[in-house]
Write an enzyme that holds these catalytic residues in place. Structure first.
Site, PDB file in Angstrom:
ATOM      1  N   GLU A 109     -12.189   0.999  -0.704  1.00 62.48           N
ATOM      2  CA  GLU A 109     -12.718  -0.218  -1.327  1.00 62.48           C
ATOM      3  C   GLU A 109     -14.242  -0.299  -1.199  1.00 62.48           C
ATOM      4  O   GLU A 109     -14.794  -1.375  -0.931  1.00 62.48           O
ATOM      5  CB  GLU A 109     -12.074  -1.467  -0.708  1.00 62.48           C
ATOM      6  CG  GLU A 109     -10.593  -1.592  -0.995  1.00 62.48           C
ATOM      7  CD  GLU A 109     -10.006  -2.902  -0.487  1.00 62.48           C
ATOM      8  OE1 GLU A 109      -9.319  -3.579  -1.257  1.00 62.48           O
ATOM      9  OE2 GLU A 109     -10.249  -3.237   0.687  1.00 62.48           O
ATOM     10  N   GLU A 156      -2.983  -1.450  -3.848  1.00 64.57           N
ATOM     11  CA  GLU A 156      -2.634  -2.459  -2.844  1.00 64.57           C
ATOM     12  C   GLU A 156      -2.213  -3.714  -3.592  1.00 64.57           C
ATOM     13  O   GLU A 156      -3.044  -4.379  -4.206  1.00 64.57           O
ATOM     14  CB  GLU A 156      -3.816  -2.806  -1.919  1.00 64.57           C
ATOM     15  CG  GLU A 156      -4.168  -1.759  -0.897  1.00 64.57           C
ATOM     16  CD  GLU A 156      -5.215  -2.267   0.096  1.00 64.57           C
ATOM     17  OE1 GLU A 156      -5.462  -3.493   0.136  1.00 64.57           O
ATOM     18  OE2 GLU A 156      -5.785  -1.433   0.812  1.00 64.57           O
TER      19      GLU A 156
END
Length: 611
Positions: free
Chosen positions: A183, A259
């Site tokens: 991320e 996710e």
């Protein structure tokens, strides 16, 4: 719109699961057009995230079988650098850190693996996975090309590669893809740095497919377009809208929610997070109809044992937010590994899309046991564990002292009588101040508390006992959350110099000598309880203050009366039939020293305190 028959027909033609070494050795994973291909056939990845340090090794297979019983075909897992290299150059891949066996167990259970080695992982884990030893200097710039960061990062990845690179699919293992960083688009936008990390992953021996993950809104900042790119989002976000954003960045190629946040984590002093089921099912339906791959974060969270829970920092309020030890996450499987209504709802949905043989029988449930309330009748003062004396002009951080976690006692002896406001540049994270052995007050970082009034005679000692909580694991303060007393200590405008330091890492309790004598102040309390059958329990800590719990030598993590967690999970493998020992460190004095075991976690919820 994809129909159930269309999906079942496609699923029947998907590549087989990794049932054994012979199949895996011949398998080849590639990306072609909009598909993942396994042995030339489309593979729809349906994954769930679990973390090996958060699950006792004896329960790994049980949890993986439950993941598979949900209909999933892939395990997604982070790798925890600071767990494997707590001291520089000393690596641990044993016991609960045996990542080779974690991955092989997944393969034995017919699961593929998505590997997330970081080196930064976030994960509500202390410092996002970075070891304390190389962040002793807050000027080091993590997640950048700073050589002070890149050199240890590269060394770690090479060492990890020696352990597990051979488990990639082309070499007979179950690892389909290996993630680069984590991320990064939410943190920075230096793609040169991202490519340098990619090169480190390659140099570590990972020759297979690499990928990145980011939020769709920031994907341009962190994704390497030459790799496969996944996106992360929650069930309150509309999946269709998130993939519309993603398509503007990359119009072709496989699509995957890497996710899917169907739950959330908790901070001390807040209410337990809970996310409703219907939005999750809506997101799943849309992605299944589009045959988009997905990974649940988390399918089972488990527990951040010991000192491993992380923390956040709210930039708007400039507030530190330490994570609790439970990583229940309001997930498909609860902290004890029990299927939740969320699990059952998703499984029911999946049965409309997947063949019946994708749903093996759930393992037999473990037994939850109750323990009658019992007293902890022996105590030992915290001072019995004081480490070797270190002196310095100004207070030193834990990192400067070479201590990865735990507590530090700072001591200053006055040269003259003092009276006024004792102030600290910063306290990280919770301090108890005493003068000549008499408590003067506490300072809690969550409330920006840095000062209190004292009076001390000449020659009196000023003691500051600092308890550390998780290092910040997300945002621009990663790597800058050194622990202990930060900066100067003043009495009025006068800087107090000359400090003694006594470390309390709490790694070894064996030197403690317990007695039935009353102990004032921070102390360990010991008791025993009987268990007549195998099972797990939750130790009820209501009425206690703040500290840590050990059962049969296992550190179960932090507790704190501020909630929302009021019990600690004791997994069945860590209990034994017969007599068991519990030790509780409580930083606060209190008359009631008893515990009981129940079948469920005790949560603070909005409008409700569970009994």
């Amino acid at each position: 719109m994809t129909t159930r028959r269309d999906f079942l027909t496609a699923a029947a033609g998907l590549a087989l699961m990794p049932g054994g070494a012979a199949l895996a050795a011949d398998a080849r994973f590639t990306i072609q057009g909009d598909d993942f291909l396994l042995d030339g056939k489309p593979l729809h990845i349906m994954a769930g995230e679990m973390h090996y340090p958060r699950i006792p090794r004896e329960l790994w297979r049980d949890r993986l079988r439950k993941l598979k019983a949900l209909g999933l075909n892939t395990l997604c897992t982070y790798v925890f650098w600071n767990a494997h290299e707590r001291r520089k150059g000393i690596y641990d891949f044993s016991g609960n850190l045996d990542i080779v066996q974690w991955i092989r167990t997944a393969q034995e259970e017919g699961l593929w693996v998505l590997l997330r080695p970081g080196p930064y992982i976030c994960g509500e884990w202390d410092s996002g996975g970075y070891p304390a030893w190389f962040l002793d200097d807050p000027d080091i710039r993590p997640r950048s090309l700073d050589p002070r960061y890149m050199l240890p990062s590269g060394d770690w990845l090479k060492r990890l590669g020696q352990e597990i690179a051979h488990l990639e699919i082309d070499r007979g293992g179950p690892i389909l893809m290996t993630q680069v960083e984590n991320e990064y688009g939410s943190y920075g936008n230096d793609l040169a740095y991202m490519r340098a990390v990619k090169d480190q992953v390659r140099a570590a021996g990972f020759a297979g497919t690499l990928y990145t993950v980011d939020g769709a809104a920031v994907i341009e900042n962190g994704a390497l377009p030459e790799l496969f790119n996944g996106i992360n989002f929650g069930t309150y976000d509309k999946a269709e809208k998130e993939f519309e954003r993603f398509s503007r960045f990359k119009p072709t190629g496989p699509r995957m929610c890497t996710e899917l946040w169907g739950g959330w984590f908790d901070h001390f002093g807040e209410m337990h997070a809970s996310m409703p089921i219907p939005p999750l099912i809506d997101s799943l339906k849309w992605m299944l109809n589009q045959r988009i791959s997905l990974s649940f974060y988390m399918v089972h969270g488990g527990t951040s044992y010991g000192f491993d829970a992380g923390a956040n920092f709210d930039r708007n309020s400039q507030t530190y937010q330490p994570d609790i030890s439970s990583y229940d996450y309001d997930a498909m499987l609860d902290e004890a590994g029990r299927p939740t209504p969320k699990f059952e709802a998703a499984r029911t949905l999946f049965k409309n899309y997947l063949p019946a043989d994708r749903f093996p029988t759930l393992p037999e449930p473990e037994k939850a046991i109750e323990i009658k309330r019992f007293r902890l009748t022996q105590s030992a003062p915290l001072t019995q564990l004081l480490g070797k004396l270190v002196t310095a002009t100004a207070p030193q951080t834990l990192e400067q002292l070479g201590q990865p976690h735990g507590l530090v006692l700072y001591r200053h002896r006055t040269k003259s009588a003092l009276s006024g406001t004792l102030s600290f540049d910063e306290v990280r994270d919770y301090a108890q101040v005493s003068v000549a052995g008499i408590p003067a007050g506490t300072l809690d970082r969550r409330y920006h508390e840095t000062a209190l009034d004292i009076a001390a005679k000449k020659g009196a000692t000023i003691d500051v006992l600092v308890d550390t909580m998780g290092r910040i694991n997300y945002g621009d303060r990663i790597g800058k959350d050194q622990k202990g007393l930060i900066g100067n200590v003043k009495l009025g405008e006068t800087v107090l110099t000359g400090w003694d330091h006594y470390g309390l890492p709490l790694d070894d309790l064996s030197p403690l000598t317990f007695s039935k004598a009353h102990v004032d102040g921070p102390a360990f309390h010991r008791g025993t309880f009987e268990v007549t059958e195998a099972g797990y329990t939750f130790l009820d800590l209501r009425g206690w203050g703040k500290g840590y719990v050990w059962v049969n030598g296992h550190n179960l993590g932090r507790y704190w009366s501020v909630g929302p967690q009021h019990a600690v999970f004791v997994p069945a493998p860590w209990l034994k039939v017969g007599q068991n020992e519990v030790i509780v460190l409580d930083l606060h004095a209190g008359a009631e020293r008893s515990l009981a075991g129940g079948k469920n976690q005790i949560w603070d919820r909005p409008g409700l305190v569970e009994a």
